[in-house]
Enzyme design. Structure first.
Site, mmCIF file in Angstrom:
data_model
loop_
_atom_site.group_PDB
_atom_site.id
_atom_site.type_symbol
_atom_site.label_atom_id
_atom_site.label_comp_id
_atom_site.label_asym_id
_atom_site.label_seq_id
_atom_site.Cartn_x
_atom_site.Cartn_y
_atom_site.Cartn_z
ATOM 1 N N ALA A 272 0.751 2.020 -8.073
ATOM 2 C CA ALA A 272 1.711 2.309 -8.929
ATOM 3 C C ALA A 272 1.935 1.000 -9.660
ATOM 4 O O ALA A 272 1.276 0.021 -9.333
ATOM 5 C CB ALA A 272 3.337 2.104 -7.954
ATOM 6 N N ASP A 273 2.511 0.899 -10.908
ATOM 7 C CA ASP A 273 2.783 -0.186 -11.565
ATOM 8 C C ASP A 273 3.974 0.072 -12.411
ATOM 9 O O ASP A 273 4.257 1.153 -12.747
ATOM 10 C CB ASP A 273 1.432 -0.203 -12.634
ATOM 11 C CG ASP A 273 1.563 -1.674 -13.393
ATOM 12 O OD1 ASP A 273 1.321 -2.851 -12.641
ATOM 13 O OD2 ASP A 273 2.274 -1.726 -14.544
ATOM 14 N N THR A 274 4.798 -1.085 -12.318
ATOM 15 C CA THR A 274 6.227 -1.118 -12.953
ATOM 16 C C THR A 274 6.105 -2.022 -13.948
ATOM 17 O O THR A 274 5.772 -3.173 -13.872
ATOM 18 C CB THR A 274 7.203 -1.310 -11.880
ATOM 19 O OG1 THR A 274 6.898 -0.271 -10.805
ATOM 20 C CG2 THR A 274 8.762 -1.289 -12.336
ATOM 21 N N GLY B 56 4.688 3.761 -13.192
ATOM 22 C CA GLY B 56 3.392 4.884 -13.113
ATOM 23 C C GLY B 56 3.039 4.999 -11.664
ATOM 24 O O GLY B 56 2.830 3.973 -11.025
#
Length: 197
Positions: free
Chosen positions: A71-73, A108
């Site tokens: 994940a990436d924020t 994501g």
């Protein structure tokens, strides 16, 4: 072998680890070391999607028989991406700009390895109008320094937020409902009986 042992979280984030662990999911952690520099003109949605997929694929090369979740924020104020502040001064600058404004948090999420799937989750966050004293106090707590947008809604930074439209856990760094649905679709055993979607 317990199939949940073949589930890998490709993130060093203690917040993502804690969120998954609270649900009873069993997994190992293997962080991905990639270049997270945004491309020229890259919008928030595309940026977090690209990084999540790249992280998942990078770790999947080391764990080809596993489901790998990454994940990436990021925080977006208009078209500008607000990453993690370098120091308290940059945290104060970010918080000043977010004060009294509506911004967006994009995460994501991607699975690679035994299966491939990805999506992006968006949440709108409204900040209170903050005084300079509130901003300085919060920046000096040190909490903002490893957080996109310079705040942690689950910590002291909860007082900054006036309202949320969308997934609260997305603002923490992992939208749990959407993540569980994605994991279930690709076949990761979920912690309840018949836990696949």
């Amino acid at each position: 072998m317990d199939p949940t042992a073949l589930f890998v979280l490709a993130s060093a984030s203690p917040r993502r680890k804690d969120l998954l662990a609270q649900l009873g999911l069993r997994f190992t952690v293997a962080a991905a070391d990639i270049d997270e520099t945004p491309m020229a003109g890259e919008i928030a949605r595309n940026y977090v999607h690209r990084l999540a997929v790249e992280k998942a694929r990078t770790v999947a090369t080391r764990h080809p028989d596993a489901w790998v979740l990454a994940a990436d924020t990021t925080v977006a104020l208009g078209s500008e991406l607000l990453g993690k502040p370098r120091d308290a001064a940059e945290a104060r600058e970010m918080l000043t700009r977010l004060s009294g404004q509506v911004h967006e948090v994009f995460t994501g999420i991607a699975v690679a390895g035994r299966a491939q799937a990805s999506e992006v989750v968006r949440t709108q966050v409204t900040f209170r109008a903050l005084s300079p004293e509130e901003i300085a106090w919060y920046a000096d707590t040190g909490e903002p320094l490893d957080k996109a947008g310079a705040y942690a809604i689950q910590g002291k930074g909860g007082f900054l937020v006036q309202g949320i439209d969308g997934s609260p856990t997305n603002v923490v760094g992992l939208p749990l409902g959407e993540t569980l649905a994605l994991l279930g679709r690709v076949g990761v055993p979920l912690p309840w009986p018949g836990g696949r979607r």
